[in-house]
Design a protein around this motif. Sequence first.
Motif, PDB file in Angstrom:
ATOM      1  N   VAL A  73      -5.484  41.443 -13.226  1.00  0.00           N
ATOM      2  CA  VAL A  73      -5.858  41.021 -11.941  1.00  0.00           C
ATOM      3  C   VAL A  73      -7.067  39.695 -12.502  1.00  0.00           C
ATOM      4  O   VAL A  73      -7.466  40.087 -13.452  1.00  0.00           O
ATOM      5  N   THR A  74      -6.663  39.176 -12.316  1.00  0.00           N
ATOM      6  CA  THR A  74      -7.385  37.524 -11.406  1.00  0.00           C
ATOM      7  C   THR A  74      -8.545  37.346 -11.177  1.00  0.00           C
ATOM      8  O   THR A  74      -9.071  37.272 -10.100  1.00  0.00           O
ATOM      9  N   LEU A  75      -9.903  37.755 -11.904  1.00  0.00           N
ATOM     10  CA  LEU A  75     -11.361  36.805 -10.973  1.00  0.00           C
ATOM     11  C   LEU A  75     -11.700  35.711 -10.734  1.00  0.00           C
ATOM     12  O   LEU A  75     -11.958  35.652 -11.848  1.00  0.00           O
ATOM     13  N   SER A  76     -11.671  35.700  -9.605  1.00  0.00           N
ATOM     14  CA  SER A  76     -12.635  34.104  -9.229  1.00  0.00           C
ATOM     15  C   SER A  76     -13.314  33.522  -8.718  1.00  0.00           C
ATOM     16  O   SER A  76     -13.495  34.668  -7.585  1.00  0.00           O
TER      17      SER A  76
ATOM     18  N   LEU B  26      -8.548  40.404 -16.419  1.00  0.00           N
ATOM     19  CA  LEU B  26      -8.674  41.800 -16.757  1.00  0.00           C
ATOM     20  C   LEU B  26      -6.897  42.326 -17.060  1.00  0.00           C
ATOM     21  O   LEU B  26      -6.499  41.949 -15.791  1.00  0.00           O
ATOM     22  N   VAL B  27      -6.612  43.196 -17.729  1.00  0.00           N
ATOM     23  CA  VAL B  27      -5.767  44.025 -17.360  1.00  0.00           C
ATOM     24  C   VAL B  27      -5.808  45.501 -17.587  1.00  0.00           C
ATOM     25  O   VAL B  27      -6.556  46.034 -18.474  1.00  0.00           O
TER      26      VAL B  27
ATOM     27  N   ASN C 251      -2.806  41.851 -29.970  1.00  0.00           N
ATOM     28  CA  ASN C 251      -3.087  40.180 -29.840  1.00  0.00           C
ATOM     29  C   ASN C 251      -5.005  40.213 -30.179  1.00  0.00           C
ATOM     30  O   ASN C 251      -5.433  41.051 -29.973  1.00  0.00           O
ATOM     31  N   PRO C 252      -4.892  39.555 -31.054  1.00  0.00           N
ATOM     32  CA  PRO C 252      -5.866  39.494 -31.905  1.00  0.00           C
ATOM     33  C   PRO C 252      -7.200  38.892 -30.907  1.00  0.00           C
ATOM     34  O   PRO C 252      -8.334  39.456 -32.139  1.00  0.00           O
ATOM     35  N   ASN C 253      -7.049  38.710 -30.067  1.00  0.00           N
ATOM     36  CA  ASN C 253      -7.949  37.989 -29.326  1.00  0.00           C
ATOM     37  C   ASN C 253      -8.335  38.262 -27.923  1.00  0.00           C
ATOM     38  O   ASN C 253      -8.678  37.865 -26.689  1.00  0.00           O
ATOM     39  N   ALA C 254      -7.662  39.694 -27.499  1.00  0.00           N
ATOM     40  CA  ALA C 254      -7.784  40.672 -26.320  1.00  0.00           C
ATOM     41  C   ALA C 254      -9.032  40.920 -26.541  1.00  0.00           C
ATOM     42  O   ALA C 254      -9.350  42.241 -27.599  1.00  0.00           O
ATOM     43  N   ILE C 255      -9.682  40.720 -25.624  1.00  0.00           N
ATOM     44  CA  ILE C 255     -10.832  41.736 -25.142  1.00  0.00           C
ATOM     45  C   ILE C 255     -11.423  43.056 -24.817  1.00  0.00           C
ATOM     46  O   ILE C 255     -10.383  42.943 -24.216  1.00  0.00           O
TER      47      ILE C 255
END
Length: 1018
Positions: free
Chosen positions: A387-390, A454-455, A486-490
């Motif tokens: 989901v791409t929130l904008s 978000l995924v 993924n080391p940069n995934a929150i």
Amino acid sequence: MLRAGSAVTCIACKNLLPSRMGVKFRVPLQKLHPLSRAIHHRYSSNNNPQRPPHCSAARHYTSLSRLPMRPPKSRSGGHGYQQHRSFWVASLAARLLKLRYILLGSAVGGGYTAKKTYDEWKDMFPDMSQYTWIVPDFVWELSENIDLDKLASALPELEEIAKLLPDMEKIGENFTFLKSLLSSETTGESTLRVTDVPPTSAAMSDSSDKQFKKQGLLSELILIQQQIQQHEEEMRRAAANNAPPPPREPSPSPAPNPSTSQSKRKSSDKEKIDQLQEELLRTQLKYQRLLERLEKENKELRKVVLQKDDKGIHQRKVKKSLIDMYSEVLDILSDYDSNYNTQDQLPRVVVVGDQSAGKTSVLEMIAQARIFPRGSGEMMTRSPVKVTLSEGPHHVAMFKDSTREFDLGKEEDLAALRHEIELRMRKSVKEGQTVSPETISLSVKGPGIQRMVLVDLPGVISTVTAGMAADTKETIFSISKAYMQNPNAIILCIQDGSVDAERSIVTDLVSQMDPQGKRTIFVLTKVDLAEKNLASSSRIQQIVEGKLFPMKALGYFAVVTGKGSSNESIDSIKDYEEDFFQKSRLLRDGMLKAHQVTTKNLSLAVSDCFWKMVRESVEQQADAFKASRFNLETEWKNNYPRLRELDRNELYEKAKNEILDEVISLSQVTPKHWESILQKKLWERVSTHVIENIYLPAAQTINSGTFNTTVDIKLKQWTDKQLPHKALEVAWETLQEEFARFMAEYKGKDQDDIFDKLKEAVKDESIKRHKWNERAMDSLRVIQHNALEDRSITDKPQWDAAIHFMEETLQSRLKDTDSVIADMVGPDWKQRWLSWKNRTPEQHIRNETKNELERLLKLHEDHTAYLANDEVTTVRKNLEARGVEVDPVLIKDTWHQLFRRHFLQKALLHCNLCRRGFYYYQRHFVDSELECNDVVLFWRIQRMLAITANTLRQQLTNTEVRRLEKNVKEVLEDFGEDTAKKVQLITGRRVQLAEDLKKVREIQEKLEAFIEALHKEK
């Protein structure tokens, strides 16, 4: 005598008052008027022993009146003279300062009156908001090119500006204080009441308060934020020292009553801390309401600005937002990863949690819409949903591969969106599976939505239930680990607060992937149920402080996502959440901080963390793809130096053009070539039927009349049932062969062999789809029937052509018959002696039978086509007399081939005799023993073949070639839309390398554009 309680005033304060005035202060020194306190502190902090104390006080005093400093006179004489001189100086200074402050007060009053007049004039001006269309477009575009928020943040705060301006309130208080001092000196008052509030000071304070209120909500927010910080500091001090906090405001107040202060001291420290916490909570709620009010106003303003394009007044190019650019990069990387098994390391917020822990509800609160399908206890999230929130003017949702916009403000669109998501999830799940790793991409836009990606992952389960695949648990774990590694995934870890913490599975999984908690945000859901069910509320405090679970996190949040009903709206859930935390003792007792609660604070924190991670890692990822691009380009130059880098789609377009060129070349075939091929193939298809079913039966008749009648009947039956269908089959096969021939010829002209599979598939599919026009069969039947009805041969060349056609046909049939007989009887004596071949026993029997039947034919040359039973018996007995046992069926079979050869030989002799029979034919064979009706039959067949070939050629060139070209185009269009088909038909290392190069270049370009936009936003 000068007294101030138990404290003694400074020398400067004594010099300001005459010694004969017996002023008694009933307040301690710290409760004195601000001016006296300021004078006292200035004198106390002066460390220069050379300057007399009263000079320092006088300097501070004269700085307010801006009078030049008089040089002090030398002190001489007795004590009375000193007092008299001091009184005279103070009296003169007071009178002069009184006049100055009267002028200053007049200036202040005049300024206030001028401002009031300005406000009245301002209200009289017309509203210019309706004429904003007159302003040029570039002025409105400044909001897009200039970040007003950053510009506002760069400006100094109101407090800093206020520090630079004179403090009118203090000036008013000082002026009132001095005025009271001077007036008391004149009237001879003996007492000065510091605690009374003068009317002038109240008026000045009221005017300053009005001016402060007019500065808007922003100043209120700043003040409330300061109060919150002050309250928190007081609470920390009180908790640390176990003592009541100091008073919040240092404003002057009357001296506390000894009985009241004693009762306050007797109150417990816990009650004071509770009082401070309640006051802090009220201030925080007020701060939150003001924030929401500001956000609402900002949302409406941004919506109006963004809707200008929809009105058609300001038509300007809409630029992609930063989050949309980033989402495009992730979509490209998602396709790239799924095709080539690679993993990017760009940040995204991964939402993980146990099944039914409230992951979807939290995501819906962040997206501000109920967009996901819901179920009671069953698994609803069956595949990852990105989901791409904008932010946008309208609250809408859209899938990546679709142009339909779902209006999230309409319930029917929300229901359709939930249904579409559920269908896509079920479609992505393969047969025999429960979950799928395929990602569904969805974008949500709306006013005030925080920008992030978000995924939502399927919920982690502990047990596989009935109806699930056996490997469901392992599949969910592998999908979750693939995203979290993924080391940069929150990692947004969702934990159900209404169940026991020991039953959680996701916390162990998250702690394995992020043991240090550097990129994990913990969210405790259903806090309302947790507070109601748990006996000890300190357990919630242990969870949000990270002391209960073994995992670590950047931050801990507690949220409420409704009462559990699927019919609740987002607004009602927000109201319920705010009302719960306002009344909850978790906040009142200090177990939760105000910034740790509500999904609004959670979304802000997640968005900040997301963009911080993006800024830290995106350039590193761009460098990695740059290196990958260099390696791929080097491989291409070494292996394919003379070829262009055409990816699969470009190669398909090239093959498509070649195939269409080959189809167009069919129209260049000459009519003569078409008719020749069609006539030849049609005769090959129908010759057997003509000889066996028409010519031979008719030739066995007694006279010419019976021959012609039999031929007409059989030709009519053949034309009505079989001939048109056979002709269309021949035409269709001819078209296919010619199409294949042209493709094969084109292949030799420097064609790339990478297209072979594709062209073969296109040819087969086009032929499969092509169907001949059914109406052509009816018209062809009429044409063929009319052609066969014509018996008139007009000239000698036609007669000769018919004889030639008949002779070729009979010779071909005779040759075939001789071949069959040779196979039946075996090698003759020459082959046996020269090639050392022998006959089999069956061939020996057939040879003896053949010899016996040939004797019968020599005796009866006009024998019929069939043997009588007595003749079969005679032949069998003759063979048995020579010791050959033979079956009657074998005798009849051998007779059929021998009679056929005998008949064809006689027909060839008759054909030679009819070469000169055209004259008798014109006379209808009157007074002639020669009858050439068989020649007329072959002429009718030959003419029918020519007319049919011409008709089919016209239909091919005028209709069917175009329809075939149309079918080929449709097949090519279908294949072009089917990615899997193109991957199947266009393969090879060259294609894969070109595909990798295209993807890596596209990703690098998108990343560079995103980084450039990110730097501009900074």
